[in-house]
Design a protein around this motif. Structure first.
Motif, PDB file in Angstrom:
ATOM      1  N   ASP A   1       4.243 -11.102 -24.384  1.00  0.00           N
ATOM      2  CA  ASP A   1       5.108 -10.796 -25.526  1.00  0.00           C
ATOM      3  C   ASP A   1       6.160  -9.752 -25.165  1.00  0.00           C
ATOM      4  O   ASP A   1       7.306  -9.838 -25.604  1.00  0.00           O
ATOM      5  CB  ASP A   1       4.278 -10.312 -26.718  1.00  0.00           C
ATOM      6  N   LEU A   2       5.792  -8.760 -24.368  1.00  0.00           N
ATOM      7  CA  LEU A   2       6.760  -7.745 -23.951  1.00  0.00           C
ATOM      8  C   LEU A   2       7.839  -8.345 -23.052  1.00  0.00           C
ATOM      9  O   LEU A   2       9.012  -7.974 -23.148  1.00  0.00           O
ATOM     10  CB  LEU A   2       6.052  -6.590 -23.248  1.00  0.00           C
ATOM     11  N   ASN A   3       7.455  -9.290 -22.190  1.00  0.00           N
ATOM     12  CA  ASN A   3       8.456  -9.967 -21.361  1.00  0.00           C
ATOM     13  C   ASN A   3       9.406 -10.800 -22.217  1.00  0.00           C
ATOM     14  O   ASN A   3      10.614 -10.810 -21.983  1.00  0.00           O
ATOM     15  CB  ASN A   3       7.782 -10.845 -20.305  1.00  0.00           C
ATOM     16  N   LEU A   4       8.858 -11.499 -23.217  1.00  0.00           N
ATOM     17  CA  LEU A   4       9.695 -12.271 -24.125  1.00  0.00           C
ATOM     18  C   LEU A   4      10.641 -11.346 -24.892  1.00  0.00           C
ATOM     19  O   LEU A   4      11.829 -11.635 -25.035  1.00  0.00           O
ATOM     20  CB  LEU A   4       8.830 -13.074 -25.107  1.00  0.00           C
ATOM     21  N   LEU A   5      10.114 -10.232 -25.383  1.00  0.00           N
ATOM     22  CA  LEU A   5      10.954  -9.269 -26.089  1.00  0.00           C
ATOM     23  C   LEU A   5      12.055  -8.729 -25.192  1.00  0.00           C
ATOM     24  O   LEU A   5      13.180  -8.520 -25.635  1.00  0.00           O
ATOM     25  CB  LEU A   5      10.104  -8.120 -26.624  1.00  0.00           C
ATOM     26  N   SER A   6      11.732  -8.509 -23.932  1.00  0.00           N
ATOM     27  CA  SER A   6      12.735  -8.015 -22.998  1.00  0.00           C
ATOM     28  C   SER A   6      13.897  -9.002 -22.874  1.00  0.00           C
ATOM     29  O   SER A   6      15.064  -8.611 -22.950  1.00  0.00           O
ATOM     30  CB  SER A   6      12.103  -7.785 -21.633  1.00  0.00           C
ATOM     31  N   VAL A   7      13.575 -10.268 -22.723  1.00  0.00           N
ATOM     32  CA  VAL A   7      14.620 -11.294 -22.619  1.00  0.00           C
ATOM     33  C   VAL A   7      15.441 -11.348 -23.908  1.00  0.00           C
ATOM     34  O   VAL A   7      16.678 -11.393 -23.876  1.00  0.00           O
ATOM     35  CB  VAL A   7      13.998 -12.674 -22.305  1.00  0.00           C
ATOM     36  N   LEU A   8      14.765 -11.306 -25.048  1.00  0.00           N
ATOM     37  CA  LEU A   8      15.475 -11.361 -26.325  1.00  0.00           C
ATOM     38  C   LEU A   8      16.351 -10.122 -26.545  1.00  0.00           C
ATOM     39  O   LEU A   8      17.451 -10.223 -27.097  1.00  0.00           O
ATOM     40  CB  LEU A   8      14.484 -11.522 -27.477  1.00  0.00           C
ATOM     41  N   HIS A   9      15.882  -8.972 -26.082  1.00  0.00           N
ATOM     42  CA  HIS A   9      16.702  -7.766 -26.194  1.00  0.00           C
ATOM     43  C   HIS A   9      17.910  -7.835 -25.260  1.00  0.00           C
ATOM     44  O   HIS A   9      18.983  -7.335 -25.608  1.00  0.00           O
ATOM     45  CB  HIS A   9      15.868  -6.516 -25.911  1.00  0.00           C
ATOM     46  N   TYR A  10      17.745  -8.444 -24.088  1.00  0.00           N
ATOM     47  CA  TYR A  10      18.898  -8.641 -23.207  1.00  0.00           C
ATOM     48  C   TYR A  10      19.915  -9.586 -23.860  1.00  0.00           C
ATOM     49  O   TYR A  10      21.128  -9.351 -23.782  1.00  0.00           O
ATOM     50  CB  TYR A  10      18.474  -9.195 -21.843  1.00  0.00           C
TER      51      TYR A  10
ATOM     52  N   ALA B   1      16.037  -2.895 -23.494  1.00  0.00           N
ATOM     53  CA  ALA B   1      15.624  -4.143 -22.852  1.00  0.00           C
ATOM     54  C   ALA B   1      15.052  -3.868 -21.463  1.00  0.00           C
ATOM     55  O   ALA B   1      14.025  -4.442 -21.072  1.00  0.00           O
ATOM     56  CB  ALA B   1      16.810  -5.104 -22.762  1.00  0.00           C
ATOM     57  N   SER B   2      15.696  -2.973 -20.741  1.00  0.00           N
ATOM     58  CA  SER B   2      15.193  -2.593 -19.418  1.00  0.00           C
ATOM     59  C   SER B   2      13.840  -1.882 -19.538  1.00  0.00           C
ATOM     60  O   SER B   2      12.945  -2.103 -18.726  1.00  0.00           O
ATOM     61  CB  SER B   2      16.208  -1.681 -18.729  1.00  0.00           C
ATOM     62  N   GLY B   3      13.704  -1.041 -20.562  1.00  0.00           N
ATOM     63  CA  GLY B   3      12.443  -0.346 -20.782  1.00  0.00           C
ATOM     64  C   GLY B   3      11.308  -1.297 -21.110  1.00  0.00           C
ATOM     65  O   GLY B   3      10.167  -1.092 -20.692  1.00  0.00           O
ATOM     66  N   LEU B   4      11.609  -2.345 -21.863  1.00  0.00           N
ATOM     67  CA  LEU B   4      10.584  -3.349 -22.156  1.00  0.00           C
ATOM     68  C   LEU B   4      10.141  -4.050 -20.877  1.00  0.00           C
ATOM     69  O   LEU B   4       8.960  -4.343 -20.698  1.00  0.00           O
ATOM     70  CB  LEU B   4      11.106  -4.374 -23.159  1.00  0.00           C
ATOM     71  N   ARG B   5      11.078  -4.322 -20.013  1.00  0.00           N
ATOM     72  CA  ARG B   5      10.753  -5.010 -18.752  1.00  0.00           C
ATOM     73  C   ARG B   5       9.901  -4.112 -17.853  1.00  0.00           C
ATOM     74  O   ARG B   5       8.951  -4.559 -17.230  1.00  0.00           O
ATOM     75  CB  ARG B   5      12.055  -5.398 -18.042  1.00  0.00           C
ATOM     76  N   LYS B   6      10.241  -2.814 -17.809  1.00  0.00           N
ATOM     77  CA  LYS B   6       9.547  -1.882 -16.907  1.00  0.00           C
ATOM     78  C   LYS B   6       8.383  -1.154 -17.570  1.00  0.00           C
ATOM     79  O   LYS B   6       7.705  -0.368 -16.914  1.00  0.00           O
ATOM     80  CB  LYS B   6      10.544  -0.847 -16.392  1.00  0.00           C
ATOM     81  N   ARG B   7       8.186  -1.386 -18.874  1.00  0.00           N
ATOM     82  CA  ARG B   7       7.121  -0.714 -19.645  1.00  0.00           C
ATOM     83  C   ARG B   7       7.339   0.802 -19.678  1.00  0.00           C
ATOM     84  O   ARG B   7       6.442   1.593 -19.499  1.00  0.00           O
ATOM     85  CB  ARG B   7       5.728  -1.000 -19.105  1.00  0.00           C
ATOM     86  N   LYS B   8       8.570   1.201 -19.918  1.00  0.00           N
ATOM     87  CA  LYS B   8       8.951   2.611 -20.019  1.00  0.00           C
ATOM     88  C   LYS B   8       9.802   2.789 -21.274  1.00  0.00           C
ATOM     89  O   LYS B   8      10.215   1.829 -21.895  1.00  0.00           O
ATOM     90  CB  LYS B   8       9.779   3.034 -18.799  1.00  0.00           C
ATOM     91  N   ARG B   9      10.069   4.021 -21.654  1.00  0.00           N
ATOM     92  CA  ARG B   9      10.965   4.371 -22.763  1.00  0.00           C
ATOM     93  C   ARG B   9      10.524   3.780 -24.097  1.00  0.00           C
ATOM     94  O   ARG B   9      11.317   3.202 -24.827  1.00  0.00           O
ATOM     95  CB  ARG B   9      12.392   3.919 -22.468  1.00  0.00           C
ATOM     96  N   ARG B  10       9.284   3.932 -24.436  1.00  0.00           N
ATOM     97  CA  ARG B  10       8.748   3.351 -25.678  1.00  0.00           C
ATOM     98  C   ARG B  10       9.458   3.901 -26.913  1.00  0.00           C
ATOM     99  O   ARG B  10       9.765   3.156 -27.842  1.00  0.00           O
ATOM    100  CB  ARG B  10       7.240   3.608 -25.760  1.00  0.00           C
TER     101      ARG B  10
END
Length: 149
Positions: free
Chosen positions: A24-33, A100-109
């Protein structure tokens, strides 16, 4: 009765939920990009619109209208407003790109939560994406993924 999907959280086990949360976090990352790309295009379009409008006012100032100084001031003010709006939207673009980058790297919550809250003001797509982001980030498994990295 179905057991809670987070029943194993109390025992410290996140393995079953972590895979879904990571997906889900990977999907969110793509959607945020994608959202960032749309916002970037909108920013360029908005700035271009204001510059074009300022140019139209500027042409009317040089064509000998009733008050050329007033038209020149209107042209300058329009371009200035366009640049201010462009800077604000550009900053928002950068915030969403970092989220979006933070979602991909699991940082900056925290930044992701702020970007999602700002995204919720863009009805309807931004609201859906923002709420979905809050739901996913609120899961214990997702929190564990952010704490692990």
């Amino acid at each position: 009765m179905n057991p809670s999907p987070y029943a194993n959280v109390a025992a410290g086990g996140y393995a079953a939920n972590t895979a879904k949360d990571a997906s889900d976090l990977n999907l969110l990352s793509v959607l945020h990009y994608v959202w960032s790309a749309l916002l970037g295009c909108g920013t360029l379009g908005m700035v271009g619109y204001f510059i074009l409008l300022g140019g139209v006012f500027g042409v009317s100032a040089t064509s000998g209208g009733a008050d050329p100084r007033g038209a020149a001031v209107a042209a300058g003010a329009t371009i200035a407003v366009g640049l201010v709006v462009g800077v604000m939207m550009g900053a928002l673009f950068v915030v969403h790109l970092l989220a979006a980058s933070g979602l991909r790297k699991r940082k900056r919550r925290v930044l992701i939560m702020i970007a999602s809250a700002l995204m919720c003001t863009s009805v309807p797509l931004g609201t859906l994406l923002g709420v979905f982001t809050f739901i996913v980030l609120g899961r214990p498994g997702a929190k564990a993924l952010f704490e692990a990295s």
